[in-house]
Design a protein around this motif. Structure first.
Motif, short mmCIF file in Angstrom:
data_model
loop_
_atom_site.label_atom_id
_atom_site.label_comp_id
_atom_site.label_asym_id
_atom_site.label_seq_id
_atom_site.Cartn_x
_atom_site.Cartn_y
_atom_site.Cartn_z
N LYS A 12 9.89 5.14 49.81
CA LYS A 12 9.43 5.36 48.45
C LYS A 12 8.23 4.43 48.22
N ILE A 13 7.09 5.04 47.89
CA ILE A 13 5.85 4.28 47.79
C ILE A 13 5.27 4.42 46.39
N LEU A 14 4.98 3.29 45.76
CA LEU A 14 4.25 3.26 44.50
C LEU A 14 2.80 2.98 44.86
N PHE A 15 1.93 3.93 44.56
CA PHE A 15 0.53 3.89 45.00
C PHE A 15 -0.36 3.68 43.78
N VAL A 40 5.98 9.62 47.15
CA VAL A 40 4.86 8.86 46.61
C VAL A 40 4.78 9.02 45.10
N GLN A 41 4.75 7.90 44.39
CA GLN A 41 4.52 7.90 42.95
C GLN A 41 3.17 7.24 42.72
N VAL A 42 2.26 7.96 42.10
CA VAL A 42 0.91 7.44 41.85
C VAL A 42 0.84 6.85 40.45
N LEU A 43 0.26 5.66 40.37
CA LEU A 43 0.01 4.98 39.11
C LEU A 43 -1.50 4.77 39.03
N MET A 44 -2.13 5.29 37.98
CA MET A 44 -3.58 5.18 37.81
C MET A 44 -3.91 4.36 36.57
N THR A 45 -5.03 3.64 36.64
CA THR A 45 -5.55 3.01 35.44
C THR A 45 -6.40 4.04 34.70
N ASP A 46 -6.69 3.76 33.44
CA ASP A 46 -7.56 4.64 32.68
C ASP A 46 -8.93 4.79 33.35
N LEU A 66 1.57 8.52 36.69
CA LEU A 66 1.72 7.54 35.62
C LEU A 66 0.34 6.95 35.32
N ILE A 67 0.00 6.86 34.04
CA ILE A 67 -1.29 6.31 33.63
C ILE A 67 -1.04 4.98 32.93
N SER A 68 -1.74 3.95 33.38
CA SER A 68 -1.59 2.62 32.81
C SER A 68 -2.85 2.24 32.05
N THR A 69 -2.69 1.88 30.80
CA THR A 69 -3.79 1.35 30.02
C THR A 69 -3.72 -0.16 30.11
N ILE A 70 -4.77 -0.77 30.65
CA ILE A 70 -4.78 -2.21 30.85
C ILE A 70 -5.66 -2.87 29.80
N ASN A 71 -5.10 -3.82 29.12
CA ASN A 71 -5.85 -4.62 28.16
C ASN A 71 -6.81 -5.51 28.93
N LYS A 72 -8.09 -5.48 28.59
CA LYS A 72 -9.10 -6.25 29.32
C LYS A 72 -8.85 -7.75 29.26
N ASP A 73 -8.05 -8.21 28.30
CA ASP A 73 -7.77 -9.63 28.20
C ASP A 73 -6.66 -10.07 29.16
N ASN A 74 -5.96 -9.10 29.73
CA ASN A 74 -4.86 -9.41 30.65
C ASN A 74 -5.29 -9.18 32.08
N PHE A 75 -4.69 -9.91 32.99
CA PHE A 75 -4.92 -9.70 34.41
C PHE A 75 -3.74 -8.90 34.95
N THR A 76 -4.03 -7.82 35.62
CA THR A 76 -2.97 -6.98 36.17
C THR A 76 -3.20 -6.80 37.66
N TYR A 81 3.53 -2.10 48.86
CA TYR A 81 4.08 -2.54 50.14
C TYR A 81 4.52 -1.32 50.92
N LEU A 82 3.93 -1.14 52.07
CA LEU A 82 4.28 -0.03 52.94
C LEU A 82 5.04 -0.58 54.14
#
Length: 84
Positions: A12-15, A40-46, A66-76, A81-82
């Motif tokens: 199971k891979i989170l990409f 495979v589960q894909v997670l994309m930033t905006d 899955l779409i992730s909205t990242i606040n520019k003030d935070n470090f993500t 891991y494959l």
């Protein structure tokens, strides 16, 4: 590759895909992982959506993206891991 390395069944891979020109190559990687039977589960930033459409990944991975909205003030950090 031999048959043992080609079979990722049960993996199971989170990409994670972020906004850069490399997002185009990531579609190829997802396709290759699926060919080897990985889940495979894909997670994309905006910002990744500016380079490649989520529909591409949902079609290749055969599951919603899955779409992730990242606040520019935070470090993500995305850690993928494959284990082969």
């Amino acid at each position: 590759m031999d048959a043992v390395k080609d079979n990722l069944k049960g993996c199971k891979i989170l990409f994670g895909v972020t906004g850069s020109i490399a997002a185009y190559k990531s579609a190829f990687i997802v396709r290759e992982l699926k060919k080897r039977n990985a889940e495979v589960q894909v997670l994309m930033t905006d910002s990744a959506k500016d380079f490649i459409a989520p529909l591409t990944f949902s079609t290749l991975a055969k599951r919603p993206v899955l779409i992730s909205t990242i606040n520019k003030d935070n470090f993500t950090c995305f850690l993928v891991y494959l284990h082969f």
